[in-house]
Write an enzyme that holds these catalytic residues in place. Sequence first.
Site, short mmCIF file in Angstrom:
data_model
loop_
_atom_site.label_atom_id
_atom_site.label_comp_id
_atom_site.label_asym_id
_atom_site.label_seq_id
_atom_site.Cartn_x
_atom_site.Cartn_y
_atom_site.Cartn_z
N ARG A 85 -2.05 -4.51 13.64
CA ARG A 85 -0.73 -3.86 13.50
C ARG A 85 -0.80 -2.85 12.35
O ARG A 85 -0.69 -1.64 12.58
CB ARG A 85 0.36 -4.92 13.27
CG ARG A 85 1.78 -4.41 13.50
CD ARG A 85 2.33 -3.65 12.32
NE ARG A 85 2.25 -4.44 11.10
CZ ARG A 85 2.35 -3.92 9.88
NH1 ARG A 85 2.53 -2.62 9.70
NH2 ARG A 85 2.25 -4.69 8.81
N ASP A 86 -1.05 -3.29 11.12
CA ASP A 86 -1.12 -2.34 10.00
C ASP A 86 -2.29 -1.38 10.22
O ASP A 86 -2.22 -0.18 9.88
CB ASP A 86 -1.30 -3.11 8.67
CG ASP A 86 -0.61 -2.44 7.50
OD1 ASP A 86 -0.78 -1.23 7.36
OD2 ASP A 86 0.11 -3.11 6.74
N HIS A 108 -1.96 2.17 11.88
CA HIS A 108 -1.71 3.40 11.10
C HIS A 108 -3.03 4.13 10.82
O HIS A 108 -3.11 5.35 10.89
CB HIS A 108 -1.08 3.07 9.75
CG HIS A 108 0.30 2.52 9.80
ND1 HIS A 108 1.37 3.23 10.29
CD2 HIS A 108 0.81 1.33 9.38
CE1 HIS A 108 2.48 2.50 10.17
NE2 HIS A 108 2.17 1.34 9.63
N SER A 151 4.21 -2.14 0.00
CA SER A 151 3.86 -1.12 1.00
C SER A 151 3.06 0.04 0.42
O SER A 151 2.29 0.68 1.12
CB SER A 151 5.13 -0.52 1.61
OG SER A 151 6.01 -1.51 2.01
N HIS A 167 2.32 -9.39 0.98
CA HIS A 167 1.55 -8.43 1.78
C HIS A 167 1.15 -7.30 0.85
O HIS A 167 2.01 -6.62 0.29
CB HIS A 167 2.45 -7.93 2.92
CG HIS A 167 1.92 -6.78 3.72
ND1 HIS A 167 1.40 -6.93 5.00
CD2 HIS A 167 1.85 -5.44 3.47
CE1 HIS A 167 1.05 -5.76 5.49
NE2 HIS A 167 1.31 -4.83 4.58
N HIS A 192 -1.36 -3.82 -0.43
CA HIS A 192 -2.19 -2.66 -0.05
C HIS A 192 -3.11 -2.34 -1.22
O HIS A 192 -2.74 -2.52 -2.40
CB HIS A 192 -1.32 -1.46 0.34
CG HIS A 192 -0.83 -1.57 1.75
ND1 HIS A 192 -1.54 -1.05 2.81
CD2 HIS A 192 0.27 -2.15 2.28
CE1 HIS A 192 -0.89 -1.32 3.94
NE2 HIS A 192 0.22 -1.99 3.66
N TYR A 204 4.74 5.09 0.40
CA TYR A 204 4.50 4.28 1.61
C TYR A 204 3.09 4.56 2.15
O TYR A 204 2.76 5.71 2.46
CB TYR A 204 5.53 4.77 2.61
CG TYR A 204 6.01 3.84 3.68
CD1 TYR A 204 6.40 2.53 3.40
CD2 TYR A 204 6.14 4.30 4.99
CE1 TYR A 204 6.88 1.72 4.41
CE2 TYR A 204 6.63 3.50 6.00
CZ TYR A 204 6.99 2.21 5.70
OH TYR A 204 7.47 1.41 6.69
C1 LIG Z 1 5.96 -0.40 8.82
C2 LIG Z 1 5.04 -0.72 7.66
O1 LIG Z 1 3.76 -0.27 7.96
C3 LIG Z 1 5.07 -2.20 7.34
C4 LIG Z 1 4.07 -2.56 6.34
O2 LIG Z 1 3.02 -3.11 6.65
C5 LIG Z 1 4.27 -2.19 4.94
O3 LIG Z 1 5.38 -1.75 4.56
O4 LIG Z 1 3.31 -2.32 4.17
MN LIG Z 2 1.42 -2.78 5.24
#
Ligand SMILES: C[C@H](O)CC(=O)C(=O)O
Ligand SMILES: [Mn+2]
Length: 348
Positions: A15-16, A19, A169, A196, A198, A287
């Site tokens: 899912r991630d 991107h 994020s 979560h 990054h 983001y």
């Molecule tokens: C929609 C985003 O990609 C959700 C996510 O994984 C994040 O904010 O980090």
């Molecule tokens: Mn993410």
Amino acid sequence: MSMERDLFITEVALRDGSHAIAHQFTVEQVTRVARALGEAHVPYIEVSHGDGLGGSSLQYGLSRTNEMELIEAAVSVSGESKVAVLVLPGIGTVRELKEAAKLGVKMARIATHVTEADVSAQHIQTARELGLETVGFLMMAHMAPVEKLVEQAALMESCGAETVYIVDSAGALLPHQVRERVRALRQRLRVHVGFHGHNNLSLAMANTLAAIEEGATRIDGSMRCLGAGAGNTQTEVLVAVLEKLGIKTGIDVYKLMDAAEEIVAPILAAPQEITRDSLVLGYAGVYSSFLLHARRAAQTFSLDSRDILMEVGRRKVVGGQEDMIVDIAAELARQKTGAAVNQEERYG
Ligand SMILES: C[C@H](O)CC(=O)C(=O)O
Ligand SMILES: [Mn+2]
């Protein structure tokens, strides 16, 4: 190996990671990854467009394959592992959530900007009615003070969320900031707390360990850091580290290493690393999924993607405002041309 788990990992590469590959997953890739994750006993596997159900669009990026086909494929091979979906109210609708549940999805993660939890009520309630494990996912957690985050998390809990995640994020949080956020949520909430991360500042692992030390028991990772920006906490590394710490994940680390090396690595055009522009995401608090959008805009307008991202950060642009990236790039390009013309007029 023991199937006992002290905490529960959700693998988000499908899912991630969407991107990072401009939403180009194929059924074959998803099938191979999901089967391997099932065989490694990863408890949850998230599958959907990078921006969640319904994300395939010009604004967010068109998917190569209908996400329902990807979800169906993942469910069919994931064995005991449960397939999860992400939903951003306003992008994904209740109709899509119901469709995913029919396909065998077992967990819904309802994501909002950190100050907008009120828009999650309907989706959280529907997910509960559908019998799904239901998670509230507060994105861009660095953008709100701790008290605000706690208030918003409590709102999600009151709507029926069984877990609330702190979502870094932008990969902008520092370990002590993760610590204070998890601690505050643990003090106020009765439900599970998740994290979560990054890796834009190379802190995903440190932040994840800080979250776990403070009592977070729902943790995200992506194999080979296949996620937006510089990617997420690397799942196979995290599982190995947790094993060394005596924390049980119930995951077969050897099988996970094999899946990362043999199945995920070949999906990536280049290994995930912290590049100068992904570093700026963390530095400026942007983001992570804006990275490819900013790179494209930089090419179109002959700009440095870092300049675009710095300005995006200054203006506090949030998820859902991807169109602002092009606006900002156009404005920077106009300013640059204007400055060049002025220079020309002045000095000939
Ligand atoms: C929609 C985003 O990609 C959700 C996510 O994984 C994040 O904010 O980090
Ligand atoms: Mn993410």
